[in-house]
Design a protein around this motif. Structure first.
Motif, PDB file in Angstrom:
ATOM      1  N   LEU A  20       3.196  -8.341   6.529  1.00  0.00           N
ATOM      2  CA  LEU A  20       1.897  -8.462   6.364  1.00  0.00           C
ATOM      3  C   LEU A  20       1.326  -9.705   5.629  1.00  0.00           C
ATOM      4  O   LEU A  20       2.081 -10.450   5.077  1.00  0.00           O
ATOM      5  N   MET A  43       8.307   7.026   6.955  1.00  0.00           N
ATOM      6  CA  MET A  43       7.065   7.506   6.897  1.00  0.00           C
ATOM      7  C   MET A  43       5.855   6.657   7.548  1.00  0.00           C
ATOM      8  O   MET A  43       5.762   5.499   7.039  1.00  0.00           O
ATOM      9  N   VAL A  45       1.998   6.216   7.911  1.00  0.00           N
ATOM     10  CA  VAL A  45       0.790   6.787   7.249  1.00  0.00           C
ATOM     11  C   VAL A  45      -0.284   6.509   8.500  1.00  0.00           C
ATOM     12  O   VAL A  45      -0.578   5.569   8.963  1.00  0.00           O
ATOM     13  N   PHE A  81       7.503   2.867   7.224  1.00  0.00           N
ATOM     14  CA  PHE A  81       7.941   2.562   8.491  1.00  0.00           C
ATOM     15  C   PHE A  81       6.689   2.919   9.557  1.00  0.00           C
ATOM     16  O   PHE A  81       6.322   3.956   9.869  1.00  0.00           O
ATOM     17  N   ALA A  82       6.321   1.636   9.977  1.00  0.00           N
ATOM     18  CA  ALA A  82       5.119   1.686  10.878  1.00  0.00           C
ATOM     19  C   ALA A  82       5.336   1.826  12.340  1.00  0.00           C
ATOM     20  O   ALA A  82       4.469   1.620  13.247  1.00  0.00           O
ATOM     21  N   HIS A  83       6.340   2.631  12.679  1.00  0.00           N
ATOM     22  CA  HIS A  83       6.764   2.839  14.105  1.00  0.00           C
ATOM     23  C   HIS A  83       6.890   4.218  14.546  1.00  0.00           C
ATOM     24  O   HIS A  83       7.505   4.595  15.686  1.00  0.00           O
ATOM     25  N   GLY A  89      -2.787   4.159   9.698  1.00  0.00           N
ATOM     26  CA  GLY A  89      -3.579   4.007   8.771  1.00  0.00           C
ATOM     27  C   GLY A  89      -3.696   2.675   7.929  1.00  0.00           C
ATOM     28  O   GLY A  89      -2.990   1.955   8.374  1.00  0.00           O
ATOM     29  N   PHE A 117       6.971  -2.544   0.707  1.00  0.00           N
ATOM     30  CA  PHE A 117       5.852  -2.251   1.594  1.00  0.00           C
ATOM     31  C   PHE A 117       5.475  -3.619   2.363  1.00  0.00           C
ATOM     32  O   PHE A 117       5.126  -4.236   1.362  1.00  0.00           O
ATOM     33  N   GLY A 118       5.203  -3.769   3.560  1.00  0.00           N
ATOM     34  CA  GLY A 118       4.801  -5.066   4.081  1.00  0.00           C
ATOM     35  C   GLY A 118       5.663  -5.993   4.576  1.00  0.00           C
ATOM     36  O   GLY A 118       5.451  -7.036   4.614  1.00  0.00           O
ATOM     37  N   TYR A 119       6.889  -5.750   4.505  1.00  0.00           N
ATOM     38  CA  TYR A 119       7.933  -6.592   4.975  1.00  0.00           C
ATOM     39  C   TYR A 119       9.134  -6.039   6.245  1.00  0.00           C
ATOM     40  O   TYR A 119       8.954  -4.833   6.187  1.00  0.00           O
TER      41      TYR A 119
END
Ligand SMILES: NCC(=O)N[C@H]1[C@@H](O)[C@H](n2cnc3c(N)ncnc32)O[C@@H]1CO
Length: 147
Positions: A20, A43, A45, A81-83, A89, A117-119
């Motif tokens: 990010l 997770m 979100v 985990f954005a996958h 969100g 978070f964000g890496y």
């Protein structure tokens, strides 16, 4: 929120780069992390969670406690985990929710680590392979309006 819960001999991560523009600020010693005999909770979100973040936090805690007691561990790894969803969100709310989950689990005497978070992160995991070692859960706020 989508959760993937893996009961593992260990989870270790190493931060590799920013995913990010403004990732969570972290200290040097947070660039790597490890927990043994751990319930790793990956997770994502989701947008719908923004309708009632507090309720999502409480529901996630209940699910995590339920699985942790079944696999008999007090070690929890909260892993952003954005996958796991195509309806993510916002990072701002996602970070708030994950921090609250970490905080509430610590209040309940769990041994908790939260991955930054964000890496982009390298990670190693050793799933135990027993029948409850790989579980997924989907959580939505109770009054979630169907879009
Ligand atoms: N594997 C690497 C990674 O996923 N990196 C993700 C998460 O750490 C975090 N992130 C952003 N939005 C979200 C969200 N809605 N839920 C969870 N994490 C999020 O930001 C990174 C880029 O999307």
């Amino acid at each position: 929120m989508r959760m993937l819960l893996i009961h593992s001999d260990y989870l270790e991560y190493e931060v590799k780069g920013k995913a990010l523009k403004k990732p969570e600020e972290i200290k040097e010693d947070q660039k790597i992390g490890k927990l043994d005999e751990v319930l790793a909770v990956f997770m994502s979100v989701e947008k719908v969670d923004e309708q009632n973040p507090d309720e999502v936090v409480d529901k996630a805690i209940k699910e995590i406690e339920d699985v942790a007691s079944q696999v008999k561990t007090k070690n929890i790894f909260v892993y952003p985990f954005a996958h796991l969803s195509s309806e993510l969100g916002s990072p701002e709310i996602a970070l708030k929710i994950l921090k609250k989950i970490e905080e509430k689990l610590k209040e309940k005497e769990y041994n908790v680590k939260r991955a930054p978070f964000g890496y982009y992160k390298a990670f190693k995991l050793s799933c135990k392979g027993h029948p409850l070692a790989e579980l997924s859960r989907t959580i939505v706020p109770g009054e979630a309006k169907k879009e």
